[in-house]
Design a protein around this motif. Structure first.
Motif, PDB file in Angstrom:
ATOM      1  N   CYS A  77       0.826  -1.214   0.000  1.00 14.95           N
ATOM      2  CA  CYS A  77       0.000   0.000   0.000  1.00 14.95           C
ATOM      3  C   CYS A  77       0.856   1.257   0.000  1.00 14.95           C
ATOM      4  O   CYS A  77       0.469   2.286  -0.569  1.00 14.95           O
ATOM      5  CB  CYS A  77      -0.937   0.002   1.204  1.00 14.95           C
ATOM      6  SG  CYS A  77      -2.287  -1.204   1.080  1.00 14.95           S
ATOM      7  N   THR A  78       2.022   1.162   0.610  1.00 19.19           N
ATOM      8  CA  THR A  78       2.963   2.289   0.564  1.00 19.19           C
ATOM      9  C   THR A  78       3.496   2.468  -0.851  1.00 19.19           C
ATOM     10  O   THR A  78       3.579   3.589  -1.372  1.00 19.19           O
ATOM     11  CB  THR A  78       4.123   2.062   1.547  1.00 19.19           C
ATOM     12  OG1 THR A  78       3.596   1.875   2.871  1.00 19.19           O
ATOM     13  CG2 THR A  78       5.081   3.252   1.543  1.00 19.19           C
ATOM     14  N   GLU A  81       1.243   4.266  -3.006  1.00 20.63           N
ATOM     15  CA  GLU A  81       1.084   5.661  -2.581  1.00 20.63           C
ATOM     16  C   GLU A  81      -0.271   5.904  -1.915  1.00 20.63           C
ATOM     17  O   GLU A  81      -0.858   6.973  -2.024  1.00 20.63           O
ATOM     18  CB  GLU A  81       1.300   6.625  -3.754  1.00 20.63           C
ATOM     19  CG  GLU A  81       2.689   6.519  -4.353  1.00 20.63           C
ATOM     20  CD  GLU A  81       2.926   7.473  -5.517  1.00 20.63           C
ATOM     21  OE1 GLU A  81       1.989   8.214  -5.888  1.00 20.63           O
ATOM     22  OE2 GLU A  81       4.038   7.473  -6.060  1.00 20.63           O
ATOM     23  N   THR A  84       1.776   6.454   3.788  1.00 26.83           N
ATOM     24  CA  THR A  84       3.113   7.039   3.928  1.00 26.83           C
ATOM     25  C   THR A  84       3.781   6.425   5.152  1.00 26.83           C
ATOM     26  O   THR A  84       3.100   5.883   6.042  1.00 26.83           O
ATOM     27  CB  THR A  84       3.043   8.565   4.112  1.00 26.83           C
ATOM     28  OG1 THR A  84       2.284   8.878   5.298  1.00 26.83           O
ATOM     29  CG2 THR A  84       2.385   9.230   2.914  1.00 26.83           C
ATOM     30  N   THR A  97      -2.459   8.400   3.282  1.00 26.17           N
ATOM     31  CA  THR A  97      -2.308   9.609   2.477  1.00 26.17           C
ATOM     32  C   THR A  97      -3.651  10.345   2.514  1.00 26.17           C
ATOM     33  O   THR A  97      -4.677   9.798   2.920  1.00 26.17           O
ATOM     34  CB  THR A  97      -1.967   9.278   1.016  1.00 26.17           C
ATOM     35  OG1 THR A  97      -3.061   8.533   0.453  1.00 26.17           O
ATOM     36  CG2 THR A  97      -0.673   8.474   0.923  1.00 26.17           C
TER      37      THR A  97
END
Length: 357
Positions: A77-78, A81, A84, A97
């Protein structure tokens, strides 16, 4: 000539060296399922409710997941994007985010959470049989869910739970796109509006907020009307009413404007003309019909979203996505004239046909 062949050879070698686009397409379902799973587990909701960054260990404990699995999901998932990270001593902490907070948390007024749930639990399973759908030219509800698909909406609404999920899907879509389609044309001259297949009432709410002089009647199946009253449209929405019925069989109420939002793409051309002819007969002189659909470009070049939706119509329904010219032909066959269309620049576009005074 030799130089041209050399450049062609260089391009061919570059393509063969690394087919980036094709690899991305091959892995597209991995991305979809990662987002679906993160939503289903409650990753984005938990981070939002915590109001502080959380570690993988904290999230795995809160969500009842393995630490190893959670670490991998959060990393993905990081990379997408949607989250974070920040380093705190030896721990990695995760936060939503802004886009994830707005569109992936359950409590957000414009959340796509329910749309994602429907995509994961229903559409994804139907698409397992896309090859069969293309070979057979029929929807795949029977293979995917073991239900008879001869009556389309009996298949779509095969349980109360599934009907609510579908209505939540529609609600989330119009929360995002409804304002654009309602404002694509000036609808202020139309005071009495009938939203055929109006489902959750989200589009009706956009109508009444944008055009304060109008009233909207949602025409839908009795079970849908009951569910809409229970879950979506309250007494506070005083200018929104309901009419129960099947718009292929029962009388359609008189109105100045009929809205058919994501209706015609469910059906064959023959069924579309039949329905539009019934609408034309009920329509007040000088009235109109507004179609809200994902329009295909006339030259077949896109938009990609509409092209993929057309495949989905094959897998799930009897219908297809169409070009503006194709919708114009359907409207004209039913008696409507002065047909215009508007591209909104987003997922859904509009086509307006008028009935002469």
């Amino acid at each position: 000539m030799a130089e041209h062949q050399e450049r062609g050879s260089d391009r061919a070698q570059a393509i063969e060296a690394y087919p980036r686009k094709i690899l991305q397409y091959m892995e597209g379902f991995l991305i979809s399922k990662t987002v679906f799973t993160a939503c289903e587990l409650g990753v984005f909701d938990t981070l939002h409710e915590a109001q502080r960054p959380l570690s993988a260990a904290e999230l795995s404990a809160a969500l009842g997941a393995s630490l190893d699995g959670m670490e991998r999901l959060l990393a993905a998932c990081t990379g997408l994007e949607l989250l974070t990270t920040q380093q705190e001593n030896e721990r990695v902490l995760y936060s939503n985010t802004e886009e994830a907070r707005v569109y992936l948390t359950h409590s957000s007024p414009v959340s796509l959470y329910h749309s994602i749930q429907y995509s994961s639990k229903t559409i994804y399973l139907c698409w397992h049989y896309l090859t069969d759908a293309i070979r057979e030219g029929t929807n795949q509800y029977e293979k995917a869910f073991g239900v008879n698909s001869k009556d389309l909406f009996q298949a779509l609404y095969r349980s109360d739970e599934e009907m609510v999920k579908f209505m939540q899907l529609m609600n989330s879509i119009w929360n995002i796109c409804g304002r654009d389609v309602i404002r694509a044309f000036d609808l202020s001259p139309f005071k009495v509006i009938c939203d055929l297949g109006g489902c959750s009432g989200a589009l009706a709410k956009h109508c009444t907020s944008t055009y304060p002089q109008c009233t909207v009647t949602i025409f839908d199946l009795p079970t849908v009307v009951r569910t809409s009253r229970e879950h979506f449209v309250t007494s506070a929405h005083s200018r929104i009413g309901f009419h129960e019925g099947d718009f292929f069989k029962d009388p359609i109420p008189k109105a100045d404007l009929y809205i058919l939002a994501r209706i015609l793409h469910d059906w064959t051309d023959q069924c579309c003309v039949e329905l539009l002819s019934r609408v034309y007969k009920a329509c007040n002189p000088g009235g109109a019909v507004l179609l809200v659909e994902a329009l295909l470009f006339e030259d077949g070049s896109g938009p990609l979203t509409a092209q993929l939706y057309s495949l989905n119509m094959l897998v799930q329904t009897e219908g297809r996505e169409r070009t503006a010219a194709q919708y114009t032909a359907l409207l004209t066959a039913a008696g409507f004239t002065s047909v215009q269309h508007r591209f909104t620049g987003k997922t859904y576009d509009t086509v307006l046909g008028r009935k002469q005074t």
